[in-house]
Write a protein that holds these residues in place. Structure first.
Motif, PDB file in Angstrom:
ATOM      1  N   PRO A  37       1.083  25.950  55.102  1.00 27.19           N
ATOM      2  CA  PRO A  37       1.661  27.163  54.507  1.00 27.19           C
ATOM      3  C   PRO A  37       3.120  26.982  54.086  1.00 27.19           C
ATOM      4  N   THR A  38       3.529  27.799  53.117  1.00 29.06           N
ATOM      5  CA  THR A  38       4.920  27.853  52.665  1.00 29.06           C
ATOM      6  C   THR A  38       5.500  29.219  53.019  1.00 29.06           C
ATOM      7  N   ARG A  39       6.818  29.348  52.873  1.00 32.86           N
ATOM      8  CA  ARG A  39       7.437  30.668  53.033  1.00 32.86           C
ATOM      9  C   ARG A  39       8.627  30.750  52.073  1.00 32.86           C
ATOM     10  N   LEU A  40       8.906  31.957  51.641  1.00 30.29           N
ATOM     11  CA  LEU A  40      10.022  32.170  50.723  1.00 30.29           C
ATOM     12  C   LEU A  40      11.295  32.426  51.511  1.00 30.29           C
ATOM     13  N   GLU A  41      12.329  31.638  51.225  1.00 33.35           N
ATOM     14  CA  GLU A  41      13.645  31.838  51.826  1.00 33.35           C
ATOM     15  C   GLU A  41      14.509  32.601  50.813  1.00 33.35           C
ATOM     16  N   VAL A  42      14.746  33.877  51.088  1.00 28.44           N
ATOM     17  CA  VAL A  42      15.496  34.720  50.159  1.00 28.44           C
ATOM     18  C   VAL A  42      16.988  34.599  50.429  1.00 28.44           C
ATOM     19  N   ARG A  43      17.723  34.188  49.398  1.00 31.42           N
ATOM     20  CA  ARG A  43      19.169  34.044  49.513  1.00 31.42           C
ATOM     21  C   ARG A  43      19.828  34.813  48.366  1.00 31.42           C
ATOM     22  N   ALA A  44      21.026  34.416  47.989  1.00 32.27           N
ATOM     23  CA  ALA A  44      21.838  35.239  47.091  1.00 32.27           C
ATOM     24  C   ALA A  44      21.607  34.997  45.604  1.00 32.27           C
ATOM     25  N   SER A  45      20.675  34.107  45.236  1.00 35.52           N
ATOM     26  CA  SER A  45      20.484  33.818  43.815  1.00 35.52           C
ATOM     27  C   SER A  45      19.501  34.765  43.128  1.00 35.52           C
ATOM     28  N   THR A  46      18.966  35.745  43.876  1.00 28.96           N
ATOM     29  CA  THR A  46      18.044  36.716  43.280  1.00 28.96           C
ATOM     30  C   THR A  46      18.491  38.139  43.590  1.00 28.96           C
ATOM     31  N   ALA A  47      18.280  39.031  42.614  1.00 27.42           N
ATOM     32  CA  ALA A  47      18.659  40.443  42.753  1.00 27.42           C
ATOM     33  C   ALA A  47      17.926  41.223  41.668  1.00 27.42           C
ATOM     34  N   PRO A  48      17.887  42.557  41.760  1.00 29.59           N
ATOM     35  CA  PRO A  48      17.293  43.352  40.677  1.00 29.59           C
ATOM     36  C   PRO A  48      18.044  43.128  39.373  1.00 29.59           C
ATOM     37  N   VAL A  87      17.428  33.350  39.959  1.00 24.31           N
ATOM     38  CA  VAL A  87      16.851  31.995  39.949  1.00 24.31           C
ATOM     39  C   VAL A  87      16.203  31.704  41.304  1.00 24.31           C
ATOM     40  N   VAL A  88      14.976  31.181  41.253  1.00 24.36           N
ATOM     41  CA  VAL A  88      14.253  30.756  42.457  1.00 24.36           C
ATOM     42  C   VAL A  88      13.858  29.297  42.288  1.00 24.36           C
ATOM     43  N   GLY A  89      13.982  28.509  43.363  1.00 26.43           N
ATOM     44  CA  GLY A  89      13.569  27.112  43.350  1.00 26.43           C
ATOM     45  C   GLY A  89      12.337  26.880  44.205  1.00 26.43           C
ATOM     46  N   PHE A  90      12.075  25.624  44.509  1.00 24.80           N
ATOM     47  CA  PHE A  90      10.926  25.250  45.334  1.00 24.80           C
ATOM     48  C   PHE A  90      11.286  23.966  46.080  1.00 24.80           C
ATOM     49  N   ASP A  91      11.084  23.931  47.363  1.00 22.98           N
ATOM     50  CA  ASP A  91      11.284  22.813  48.299  1.00 22.98           C
ATOM     51  C   ASP A  91      12.124  23.239  49.495  1.00 22.98           C
ATOM     52  N   ASP A  92      13.200  23.996  49.239  1.00 18.59           N
ATOM     53  CA  ASP A  92      14.180  24.332  50.263  1.00 18.59           C
ATOM     54  C   ASP A  92      14.802  23.066  50.833  1.00 18.59           C
ATOM     55  N   ALA A 147      16.448  23.706  39.675  1.00 18.21           N
ATOM     56  CA  ALA A 147      17.115  24.996  39.817  1.00 18.21           C
ATOM     57  C   ALA A 147      18.631  24.828  39.807  1.00 18.21           C
ATOM     58  N   LEU A 148      19.125  23.761  40.437  1.00 16.77           N
ATOM     59  CA  LEU A 148      20.559  23.484  40.425  1.00 16.77           C
ATOM     60  C   LEU A 148      21.058  23.276  38.998  1.00 16.77           C
ATOM     61  N   GLY A 149      20.292  22.535  38.194  1.00 18.94           N
ATOM     62  CA  GLY A 149      20.668  22.346  36.803  1.00 18.94           C
ATOM     63  C   GLY A 149      20.669  23.642  36.024  1.00 18.94           C
ATOM     64  N   VAL A 150      19.696  24.515  36.309  1.00 22.80           N
ATOM     65  CA  VAL A 150      19.648  25.825  35.658  1.00 22.80           C
ATOM     66  C   VAL A 150      20.890  26.639  36.010  1.00 22.80           C
ATOM     67  N   LEU A 151      21.282  26.622  37.281  1.00 18.75           N
ATOM     68  CA  LEU A 151      22.479  27.367  37.712  1.00 18.75           C
ATOM     69  C   LEU A 151      23.715  26.889  36.958  1.00 18.75           C
ATOM     70  N   ARG A 152      23.853  25.586  36.814  1.00 24.41           N
ATOM     71  CA  ARG A 152      25.008  25.043  36.098  1.00 24.41           C
ATOM     72  C   ARG A 152      25.012  25.500  34.647  1.00 24.41           C
ATOM     73  N   ILE A 170      25.852  27.438  44.655  1.00 25.33           N
ATOM     74  CA  ILE A 170      26.627  28.617  44.282  1.00 25.33           C
ATOM     75  C   ILE A 170      25.888  29.342  43.162  1.00 25.33           C
ATOM     76  N   PRO A 171      25.273  30.495  43.472  1.00 21.08           N
ATOM     77  CA  PRO A 171      25.125  31.095  44.804  1.00 21.08           C
ATOM     78  C   PRO A 171      24.044  30.380  45.624  1.00 21.08           C
ATOM     79  N   PRO A 172      23.981  30.636  46.937  1.00 18.71           N
ATOM     80  CA  PRO A 172      22.908  30.064  47.752  1.00 18.71           C
ATOM     81  C   PRO A 172      21.547  30.387  47.152  1.00 18.71           C
ATOM     82  N   LEU A 173      20.671  29.385  47.126  1.00 23.26           N
ATOM     83  CA  LEU A 173      19.445  29.471  46.339  1.00 23.26           C
ATOM     84  C   LEU A 173      18.276  30.082  47.108  1.00 23.26           C
TER      85      LEU A 173
END
Length: 343
Positions: free
Chosen positions: A324-335, A273-278, A253-258, A286-289
């Protein structure tokens, strides 16, 4: 002329100096919680003064336990494996166990059997196998019989005790989040094709889009590295219909952001952009993932607990325990910028 060898200090010597019983010294040496603090410090001081080192081999011969867990590992390069190993070591230590690590460069039947042979020579009470590939799913690869085993990250729950993150549900959460924001579909950057975790995440991505009646774009294949994510991101930046990307781990995901930044595609205004692992640094991208959080500490705890259950109570039944997993929503996603006219 060689110096005469100093006589070995015994547990009885420590007991006499500390003014306690040999049984109390044994409990302190084994980290038993029943010894009160002042007595423990008294015994530890005597051990230090006499340069006493507990004889673990002698204890093992007497008790039949080595208080050591072997770990067979195929790679430390991935975040999941390294953090799982750290958690296993931490929880084993809390239970008074050490770990012995046997890395295996090539995941083959001979390599696995060779690793078990080495662990047998080093004397361990049980083995945790951290699988990053579909090794145990192959008909040619089996683990030795009558060995206490817990497997991590494998589709082998019909034969062994398996502990794993709920890969599929984590991916479903990621895709559902992006669709819920109004994105028409979600593109995917996969991990290595021989990785169980990667395949589980990709299948859940595909199934979630299909269940929602959305188009399933062709996946782009990565190898867990930021560089592979960057190359995939360059290709995605040229896709005019790409407004949302789910990368199978945070490094990609970091590479995608770049790549998106270099091509002038703003995140999340143009592409979410959404990643996996946290990973610990995910909130500092940038922005927080936005990413799927894996509880590696819980995976490690359950692995150690599973091995100790087998050692202590002979519980060796197969089955898969999902964390179980959980989604951490930060600033890299929006409508998306414009609502889908078909919605």
């Amino acid at each position: 002329m060689s110096r005469p060898k100093a006589p070995r200090v015994s547990m009885a010597d420590v007991a006499r100096l500390a003014g306690v019983s040999s049984q109390t010294v044994s409990r302190v040496a084994n980290g038993h919680p029943s010894v009160v603090g002042s007595t423990r410090q008294q015994v530890l001081a005597a051990m230090k003064e006499l340069h006493y080192r507990p004889n673990s081999a002698a204890r093992a011969l007497k008790s039949g336990e080595f208080r050591t867990i072997g770990v067979i590992l195929f790679t430390l390069s991935s975040t999941g494996n390294s953090r799982t190993l750290e958690a296993i070591a931490t929880h084993a230590a809390l239970q008074g166990y050490a770990i012995t690590l046997i890395p295996v460069a090539v995941p083959t039947q001979d390599s696995v059997l060779g690793a078990f042979t080495r662990l047998g020579e080093l004397a361990v009470d049980g083995v945790i196998v951290i699988m990053e590939v579909h090794l145990l799913d192959a008909a040619t690869v089996t683990l030795p019989p009558n060995v206490q085993v817990v497997v991590v990250d494998s589709d082998a729950g019909d034969r062994y005790a398996v502990v794993d993150t709920d890969q599929a549900d984590g991916a479903r959460q990621a895709v559902a989040h992006l669709l819920g924001l109004g994105h028409r579909t979600v593109w995917h950057v996969t991990g290595p094709q021989d990785s169980f975790a990667s395949q589980r995440r990709a299948q859940a991505w595909r199934d979630t889009l299909t269940a929602a009646g959305r188009e399933v774009p062709p996946p782009l294949h990565g190898d867990w590295s930021a560089e592979s994510g960057y190359l995939a991101g360059l290709a995605l930046a040229d896709e005019p219909g790409c407004t949302a990307v789910f990368a199978a781990n945070d490094q990609m995901a970091l590479g995608v952001l770049r790549a998106l930044h270099e091509r002038g595609r703003a995140v999340p205004a143009d592409v979410s952009v959404v990643g996996f692992d946290d990973i610990p640094d995910a909130g500092s991208f940038i922005p927080p993932l936005t990413t799927v959080h894996q509880d590696f500490a819980e995976v490690g705890r359950r692995c150690v607990e599973g091995i100790l259950q087998q050692i202590d109570r002979g519980e060796t039944g197969p089955g898969t325990a999902l964390v179980p997993t959980r989604l951490e929503v930060r600033a890299s996603t929006a409508p998306p910028r414009q609502a889908d006219p078909g919605r």
